[in-house]
Design a protein around this motif. Structure first.
Motif, short mmCIF file in Angstrom:
data_model
loop_
_atom_site.label_atom_id
_atom_site.label_comp_id
_atom_site.label_asym_id
_atom_site.label_seq_id
_atom_site.Cartn_x
_atom_site.Cartn_y
_atom_site.Cartn_z
N GLN A 10 0.86 -1.19 0.00
CA GLN A 10 0.00 0.00 0.00
C GLN A 10 0.89 1.24 0.00
N CYS A 11 1.47 1.49 -1.14
CA CYS A 11 2.46 2.57 -1.24
C CYS A 11 2.24 3.38 -2.52
N HIS A 12 2.94 4.49 -2.60
CA HIS A 12 2.85 5.34 -3.79
C HIS A 12 4.19 6.04 -4.01
N LEU A 13 4.39 6.55 -5.22
CA LEU A 13 5.67 7.11 -5.63
C LEU A 13 5.60 8.60 -5.93
N ALA A 14 4.48 9.24 -5.56
CA ALA A 14 4.34 10.68 -5.78
C ALA A 14 3.41 11.25 -4.72
N TRP A 15 3.67 12.50 -4.35
CA TRP A 15 2.76 13.20 -3.44
C TRP A 15 1.67 13.84 -4.29
N ASP A 16 0.46 13.39 -4.10
CA ASP A 16 -0.65 13.85 -4.94
C ASP A 16 -1.93 13.75 -4.11
N LYS A 17 -2.57 14.87 -3.89
CA LYS A 17 -3.77 14.88 -3.03
C LYS A 17 -4.94 14.13 -3.63
N SER A 18 -4.83 13.75 -4.91
CA SER A 18 -5.91 12.99 -5.55
C SER A 18 -5.78 11.48 -5.33
N ILE A 19 -4.66 11.03 -4.73
CA ILE A 19 -4.49 9.59 -4.46
C ILE A 19 -5.46 9.18 -3.36
N PRO A 20 -6.31 8.17 -3.58
CA PRO A 20 -7.28 7.75 -2.56
C PRO A 20 -6.58 7.22 -1.31
N PRO A 21 -7.05 7.57 -0.13
CA PRO A 21 -6.45 7.04 1.11
C PRO A 21 -6.59 5.52 1.18
N VAL A 22 -5.58 4.86 1.75
CA VAL A 22 -5.67 3.42 1.98
C VAL A 22 -6.32 3.13 3.32
N LEU A 23 -6.48 4.19 4.12
CA LEU A 23 -7.01 4.02 5.47
C LEU A 23 -7.56 5.35 5.98
N TYR A 24 -8.66 5.28 6.74
CA TYR A 24 -9.24 6.44 7.40
C TYR A 24 -9.15 6.21 8.90
N VAL A 25 -8.63 7.19 9.65
CA VAL A 25 -8.50 7.04 11.09
C VAL A 25 -9.03 8.29 11.79
N ALA A 26 -9.38 8.12 13.05
CA ALA A 26 -9.78 9.26 13.87
C ALA A 26 -8.53 9.96 14.41
N SER A 27 -8.66 11.23 14.71
CA SER A 27 -7.55 11.96 15.31
C SER A 27 -7.16 11.31 16.63
N GLY A 28 -5.86 11.09 16.82
CA GLY A 28 -5.36 10.49 18.05
C GLY A 28 -5.13 8.99 17.96
N GLU A 29 -5.49 8.37 16.84
CA GLU A 29 -5.28 6.94 16.68
C GLU A 29 -3.88 6.64 16.17
N THR A 30 -3.43 5.40 16.40
CA THR A 30 -2.12 4.98 15.95
C THR A 30 -2.23 4.07 14.73
N VAL A 31 -1.19 4.08 13.92
CA VAL A 31 -1.12 3.27 12.71
C VAL A 31 0.27 2.65 12.64
N THR A 32 0.33 1.37 12.32
CA THR A 32 1.59 0.69 12.11
C THR A 32 1.82 0.45 10.62
N PHE A 33 3.00 0.82 10.15
CA PHE A 33 3.36 0.69 8.74
C PHE A 33 4.46 -0.35 8.59
N ASP A 34 4.33 -1.22 7.61
CA ASP A 34 5.37 -2.17 7.26
C ASP A 34 5.98 -1.68 5.95
N CYS A 35 7.17 -1.09 6.03
CA CYS A 35 7.75 -0.38 4.88
C CYS A 35 8.97 -1.12 4.32
N LEU A 36 9.01 -1.25 3.02
CA LEU A 36 10.21 -1.71 2.35
C LEU A 36 11.30 -0.65 2.44
N ASP A 37 12.51 -1.02 2.11
CA ASP A 37 13.61 -0.06 2.06
C ASP A 37 13.41 0.90 0.90
N ALA A 38 14.28 1.90 0.81
CA ALA A 38 14.14 2.94 -0.21
C ALA A 38 14.28 2.43 -1.63
N SER A 39 14.86 1.24 -1.81
CA SER A 39 14.99 0.70 -3.17
C SER A 39 13.70 0.03 -3.63
#
Length: 333
Positions: A10-39
């Protein structure tokens, strides 16, 4: 424990406000991300320098997200608390042709695969010579969508964050980002096990290792130990910090001049721009505004305090077209 999670895919390669969110959260909630390396997974433990010839540069520096936060509106501030961060047990450092401050002097690709000792918090650069690197894990990219239309590369820094590349925003630190798009649309990635600042900390670190004399004065990017990470952040919408126009953060990890880490709490403002001097001036201007808003100082007194108690540093000097400069101020000063 976080009840929200974002996968590597669940990743993207550009900052673009038109990209649909992969998740909606309430303010104050936590999110865990599993991220690949920069390559983006192109470099693995068995890779060699020859592997860099097949590196697809357009796939570098992906970020996981975006996350929409309820109630986040343009003009608000997103508070990002770094709750937890874990690296893989390996990482890599590369000289990629065309990248880096001295790219013209180092045209040939080179790759080093590191073994990361997470238990002892270090990685050997050269065991025979006794050169060991302390681990300071952080995410190089944390940001929100820009308010303007269009797709923007994840590589250069912007006032909305993105690749701020600072080791100081680690576990226990708080990052503040100016919100320009509804929902904020937060994303994160580019895991690092260790990296120096844009020049000063690299000097201090290697001086402490005995590799550099006091007369040496390098100006180069502290190339990171790139690594996959699992990172948990708490995302909170703040309505009363509208003066935040570039990334601000509060941290306790600030290297002293002798290379050690200070235990005091620091607040940092940044300047982001295409000219390093103007970025530095903006970092000071933003600290002046912070001191006026949060501590009731007048403009002249705030500027005086910056000149005698502020530490000006470079964070980003290689990801064109923008630089990132910062001003640290001890909270207890």
């Amino acid at each position: 424990m976080s009840i929200h999670a974002v996968k590597r895919s669940q990743c993207h390669l550009a900052w673009d406000k038109s990209i649909p969110p992969v998740l909606y959260v309430a303010s104050g909630e936590t999110v865990t991300f599993d991220c690949l390396d920069a390559s983006n997974g192109q470099i693995i433990v068995s890779s060699t320098s020859a592997s860099l010839h097949n590196l697809v540069l357009s796939q570098l520096d992906q970020v996981c997200g975006p996350i929409a936060v309820a109630g986040a509106l343009p003009g608000d501030t997103l508070r990002v608390d770094v709750v937890a961060l874990e690296t893989a047990n390996w990482g890599w450092t590369a000289l990629v042709p065309g990248f880096g401050l001295l790219a013209d002097e180092f045209p040939e690709p080179a790759l080093k695969i590191w073994s990361i000792d997470k238990e002892n918090g270090s990685a050997w650069f050269n065991e025979e010579k006794g050169i060991k690197i302390p681990i300071h894990p952080f995410a190089g990219e944390m940001g929100v969508a820009r308010g303007v239309d269009g797709a923007f590369s994840t590589i250069p820094p912007y006032n909305t964050g993105v690749i701020i590349d600072t080791k100081h925003v680690t576990v226990g630190s708080t990052l503040y980002l100016p919100i320009e798009a509804p929902g904020a649309l937060f994303s994160i990635g580019d895991g690092h096990a260790a990296q120096g600042d844009g020049g000063e900390y690299l000097h201090n670190k290697y001086h402490a290792c005995g590799l550099m004399t006091s007369k040496d004065s390098p100006l180069c990017r502290g190339t990171a130990i790139e690594t996959p990470i699992k990172v948990t952040v708490r995302l909170t919408v703040v309505k009363d910090k509208s003066y935040v126009k570039t990334p601000h953060y509060q941290t306790h990890v600030v290297p002293r001049s002798n290379g050690s880490d200070a235990g005091d709490e620091y607040y940092c403002t940044t300047g982001v721009g295409s000219e390093i001097r103007e970025a530095a001036r903006d970092a000071v201007r933003h600290m002046i505004v912070f001191l006026i808003a949060e501590h009731g100082l007048d403009r002249i007194a705030a500027y005086m305090l910056c000149s005698v108690a502020g530490d000006l540093r470079m964070h980003e000097v290689v990801d064109m077209p923008n630089y990132v400069a910062s001003l640290f101020m001890s909270v207890s000063c």
